[in-house]
Design an enzyme around this catalytic site. Structure first.
Site, PDB file in Angstrom:
ATOM      1  N   GLU A 281       0.848  -1.203   0.000  1.00 39.64           N
ATOM      2  CA  GLU A 281       0.000   0.000   0.000  1.00 39.64           C
ATOM      3  C   GLU A 281       0.878   1.245   0.000  1.00 39.64           C
ATOM      4  O   GLU A 281       0.586   2.227  -0.685  1.00 39.64           O
ATOM      5  CB  GLU A 281      -0.945   0.000   1.208  1.00 39.64           C
ATOM      6  CG  GLU A 281      -1.976  -1.112   1.177  1.00 39.64           C
ATOM      7  CD  GLU A 281      -2.808  -1.142  -0.100  1.00 39.64           C
ATOM      8  OE1 GLU A 281      -3.138  -0.082  -0.641  1.00 39.64           O
ATOM      9  OE2 GLU A 281      -3.109  -2.250  -0.585  1.00 39.64           O
ATOM     10  N   TRP A 284       1.722   1.736  -3.432  1.00 40.74           N
ATOM     11  CA  TRP A 284       0.722   2.439  -4.257  1.00 40.74           C
ATOM     12  C   TRP A 284       0.916   3.949  -4.153  1.00 40.74           C
ATOM     13  O   TRP A 284       0.756   4.675  -5.131  1.00 40.74           O
ATOM     14  CB  TRP A 284      -0.702   2.061  -3.829  1.00 40.74           C
ATOM     15  CG  TRP A 284      -1.199   0.850  -4.552  1.00 40.74           C
ATOM     16  CD1 TRP A 284      -1.257  -0.425  -4.076  1.00 40.74           C
ATOM     17  CD2 TRP A 284      -1.702   0.796  -5.907  1.00 40.74           C
ATOM     18  NE1 TRP A 284      -1.757  -1.262  -5.048  1.00 40.74           N
ATOM     19  CE2 TRP A 284      -2.051  -0.540  -6.184  1.00 40.74           C
ATOM     20  CE3 TRP A 284      -1.892   1.748  -6.910  1.00 40.74           C
ATOM     21  CZ2 TRP A 284      -2.572  -0.950  -7.412  1.00 40.74           C
ATOM     22  CZ3 TRP A 284      -2.412   1.340  -8.137  1.00 40.74           C
ATOM     23  CH2 TRP A 284      -2.745   0.010  -8.374  1.00 40.74           C
ATOM     24  N   TRP A 312     -19.895  11.241 -20.357  1.00 42.14           N
ATOM     25  CA  TRP A 312     -20.325  11.492 -18.978  1.00 42.14           C
ATOM     26  C   TRP A 312     -21.674  12.198 -18.987  1.00 42.14           C
ATOM     27  O   TRP A 312     -21.951  13.009 -19.880  1.00 42.14           O
ATOM     28  CB  TRP A 312     -19.319  12.394 -18.246  1.00 42.14           C
ATOM     29  CG  TRP A 312     -17.916  11.881 -18.201  1.00 42.14           C
ATOM     30  CD1 TRP A 312     -16.823  12.448 -18.799  1.00 42.14           C
ATOM     31  CD2 TRP A 312     -17.433  10.716 -17.528  1.00 42.14           C
ATOM     32  NE1 TRP A 312     -15.691  11.707 -18.535  1.00 42.14           N
ATOM     33  CE2 TRP A 312     -16.047  10.631 -17.753  1.00 42.14           C
ATOM     34  CE3 TRP A 312     -18.048   9.735 -16.747  1.00 42.14           C
ATOM     35  CZ2 TRP A 312     -15.258   9.615 -17.244  1.00 42.14           C
ATOM     36  CZ3 TRP A 312     -17.259   8.711 -16.234  1.00 42.14           C
ATOM     37  CH2 TRP A 312     -15.888   8.656 -16.483  1.00 42.14           C
ATOM     38  N   ASN A 348     -10.753   3.016   2.836  1.00 43.29           N
ATOM     39  CA  ASN A 348     -10.387   2.796   1.423  1.00 43.29           C
ATOM     40  C   ASN A 348     -11.431   1.992   0.650  1.00 43.29           C
ATOM     41  O   ASN A 348     -11.784   2.333  -0.475  1.00 43.29           O
ATOM     42  CB  ASN A 348      -9.035   2.104   1.336  1.00 43.29           C
ATOM     43  CG  ASN A 348      -8.638   1.852  -0.107  1.00 43.29           C
ATOM     44  OD1 ASN A 348      -8.556   2.784  -0.904  1.00 43.29           O
ATOM     45  ND2 ASN A 348      -8.441   0.595  -0.461  1.00 43.29           N
ATOM     46  N   TRP A 366     -15.390  11.799 -13.399  1.00 43.10           N
ATOM     47  CA  TRP A 366     -14.599  11.540 -12.188  1.00 43.10           C
ATOM     48  C   TRP A 366     -14.031  12.829 -11.585  1.00 43.10           C
ATOM     49  O   TRP A 366     -13.769  12.904 -10.388  1.00 43.10           O
ATOM     50  CB  TRP A 366     -13.466  10.552 -12.472  1.00 43.10           C
ATOM     51  CG  TRP A 366     -12.478  10.984 -13.534  1.00 43.10           C
ATOM     52  CD1 TRP A 366     -12.520  10.695 -14.860  1.00 43.10           C
ATOM     53  CD2 TRP A 366     -11.306  11.795 -13.347  1.00 43.10           C
ATOM     54  NE1 TRP A 366     -11.456  11.269 -15.518  1.00 43.10           N
ATOM     55  CE2 TRP A 366     -10.684  11.947 -14.610  1.00 43.10           C
ATOM     56  CE3 TRP A 366     -10.712  12.397 -12.236  1.00 43.10           C
ATOM     57  CZ2 TRP A 366      -9.512  12.687 -14.805  1.00 43.10           C
ATOM     58  CZ3 TRP A 366      -9.538  13.134 -12.419  1.00 43.10           C
ATOM     59  CH2 TRP A 366      -8.957  13.273 -13.693  1.00 43.10           C
ATOM     60  N   TRP A 389      -8.943   8.177  -8.389  1.00 47.51           N
ATOM     61  CA  TRP A 389     -10.198   8.475  -9.106  1.00 47.51           C
ATOM     62  C   TRP A 389     -10.123   7.956 -10.536  1.00 47.51           C
ATOM     63  O   TRP A 389     -11.080   7.379 -11.050  1.00 47.51           O
ATOM     64  CB  TRP A 389     -10.510   9.979  -9.074  1.00 47.51           C
ATOM     65  CG  TRP A 389     -11.284  10.312  -7.841  1.00 47.51           C
ATOM     66  CD1 TRP A 389     -10.794  10.788  -6.655  1.00 47.51           C
ATOM     67  CD2 TRP A 389     -12.702  10.136  -7.635  1.00 47.51           C
ATOM     68  NE1 TRP A 389     -11.808  10.919  -5.738  1.00 47.51           N
ATOM     69  CE2 TRP A 389     -12.988  10.531  -6.316  1.00 47.51           C
ATOM     70  CE3 TRP A 389     -13.745   9.680  -8.439  1.00 47.51           C
ATOM     71  CZ2 TRP A 389     -14.285  10.500  -5.779  1.00 47.51           C
ATOM     72  CZ3 TRP A 389     -15.035   9.646  -7.913  1.00 47.51           C
ATOM     73  CH2 TRP A 389     -15.292  10.044  -6.605  1.00 47.51           C
TER      74      TRP A 389
END
Ligand code: FAD
Length: 474
Positions: A281, A284, A312, A348, A366, A389
């Site tokens: 993590e 990430w 969208w 998360n 987004w 996102w």
């Protein structure tokens, strides 16, 4: 006479701070400055929750500096100009800072380096906030990684992150200006970082202790508690199964090197699987920064340009507000959005579900969600927020496949089976039984005041799949 200027940015700590450690070892009169810069081209002003955090973090940092015989100078304005000015006022012969990786920030830093070279001032930068700097992790052909797993493997194959540096007990005395006075600073209160009228920060204050000491306490609590069971605990939003270090890492109140080695010391006999998962993590976070380094416009531009054609749907104000305020009628999404509003943080797994709901079930761009998170998260991070996102939207690097549409009902049944998290943040659901709490619309009015779903799950899922398929077909 020599004099040192340390410019602190997203590294609001004394522990494992190479720029501060270097200043301490030199011993020359020292100025430590923080610049509130909301005006340099491209620099993204902080959102409301992050401003609240910054205020308290600076209070804590100033106290720590004073305890070590130094002081924190506050200035605001375009950072390059402000730093030059402070350097001139204090006759700095040495500029020290820890590196940043965002595009506009790097432009400021290289401008300053150039200026310093012309003034015969040495300017030195250090690696402090990422364990693997973007340009050091490259594929065989020399390019950046676009997929996390090989990126992280390359990091793990590289030499282990260096050991953290201890905080200096004592710092050199503050530098004076040409008139023999301490350079004048601005008052933190004048920056008006705290909310007022209304003051919505009570929930944040109840949850967090910004500052270096608070960061170390969080780390200690994590190591004593959830770390050993992180692999499973991290997915359960109703328990404290994760570290909650994100805002501390965001503001650099604790260094990733410190976190890495604290884990190593705590689990000296090799890493149990849970530690490996936690490390990844942290990986990430490094990966997101690498993406931002390569794509400075990550918060505004689709990483995959074909998404520029994506259809969208613009939500109405009422629809967008229903999502923002946790009134979509889907308990997991609403619990998450209310947790965010109350505490400045969201679990998360719930972030993924709430983001997927906005982008896929509501088919909203987004960027609308990214902007809301930017304003409300205490850990709002220039790299992790847009990267995640875009991951959810499918427009990002190594993104979630388009057909992966989180079902908020299935997710809460699986990860919050007894409805503990749902009931904590959506009190209207408190009286429902463990089955109905996930699908209150089936509960015959027992969830008084709780809204009906704003979109149906099967229809909105079908619409999303169709829209993504159209993009895929060109
Ligand atoms: P832990 O599970 O304890 O993880 C330890 C650390 O690893 C975190 O503190 C964080 O620094 C890092 N980390 C964990 N997961 C991720 C991830 N997916 N991406 C990048 N770093 C990660 N994280 C932010 O720090 N800032 C953000 O603005 C942010 N926005 C997000 C937006 C969305 C839509 C999603 C799905 C995720 C976002 N995340 C963001 C990632 C993640 O949700 C948080 O880092 C995590 O929930 C923080 O809690 P923790 O410190 O307890 O994490």
């Amino acid at each position: 006479m020599s004099s040192t200027l340390v410019w602190l940015r997203d590294d609001l700590r004394l522990d494992d701070n190479p720029a501060v450690a270097e200043a301490a070892s030199q011993g020359d009169p020292l100025t430590v400055v923080y610049v509130l810069d909301e005006v340099s081209p491209g620099v993204r002003p902080l959102g409301g929750a992050a401003k609240w955090w910054l205020h308290h973090s600076l209070v804590s940092l100033a106290a720590d500096l004073e305890a070590a015989g130094s002081r924190l100078l506050l200035r605001s304005g375009p950072a390059e100009r402000v730093i030059r000015q402070v350097a001139e006022e204090t006759g700095a012969t040495r500029l020290l800072w820890n590196r940043r990786y965002g595009g506009p920030e790097r432009a400021v830093d290289s401008g300053l380096k150039e200026w310093a070279a012309g003034q015969d001032i040495s300017a030195t930068s250090f690696q402090a906030n990422l364990m693997f700097e973007p340009w050091t992790v490259r594929t065989g052909s020399g390019g950046p990684y676009k997929v996390f797993t090989p990126f992280w493997k390359a990091c793990l194959d590289a030499p282990e992150p260096r050991h953290p540096l201890d905080a200096p007990d004592q710092l050199p005395a503050p530098a004076h200006n040409g008139s023999g006075e301490l350079p004048a600073g601005e008052a933190l209160e004048a920056w008006a970082l705290l909310p007022h009228r209304p003051d919505w920060s009570a929930g944040l204050a109840a949850e967090w202790t910004p500052g270096e000491a608070g960061a170390h306490l969080r780390l200690a609590d994590f190591l004593d508690g959830p770390a050993a069971d992180y692999g499973t605990g991290r997915d359960i939003p109703g328990v404290e199964g994760t570290s909650r270090l994100s805002p501390h890492l965001r503001f650099g109140e604790i260094s990733p090197f410190r976190v890495w080695h604290a884990l190593r010391e705590r689990f000296p006999h090799g890493a149990p699987a849970d530690v490996g998962v936690f490390r990844s993590e942290l990986g990430w976070r490094e990966f997101c920064w690498q993406l931002l380094y390569e794509n400075p416009q990550l918060a505004t531009r689709n990483y995959r340009p074909e998404f520029d054609r994506f259809a969208w749907q613009t939500p109405s104000d009422a629809e967008l507000e229903a999502w923002q305020q946790g009134r979509t009628g889907y308990p997991l999404v609403d619990a998450g959005m209310r947790q965010l509003w109350q505490t400045g943080w969201m679990h998360n797994r719930v972030r993924m579900a709430a983001a997927s709901f906005l982008v896929k079930n509501m088919l909203a761009d987004w960027r609308l969600g990214e902007a809301w998170f930017w304003d409300t998260l205490v850990d709002a991070d220039a790299a992790s927020n847009p990267a995640n996102w875009q991951w959810v939207a499918g427009s990002g690097a190594d993104a979630s496949p388009y057909f992966r549409i989180f079902n908020p009902v299935t997710q809460s049944k699986k990860f919050d089976a007894a409805g503990r998290y749902l009931r904590e943040f959506v009190p209207e659901l408190a009286k429902l039984d463990d089955k109905a709490v996930h699908e209150p619309w089936k509960a015959d009015g027992a969830a008084a005041g709780y809204p009906a779903p704003i979109v149906g799950l099967p229809e909105s899922r079908a619409r999303a799949l169709e829209t993504y398929q159209r993009l895929k077909d060109g």
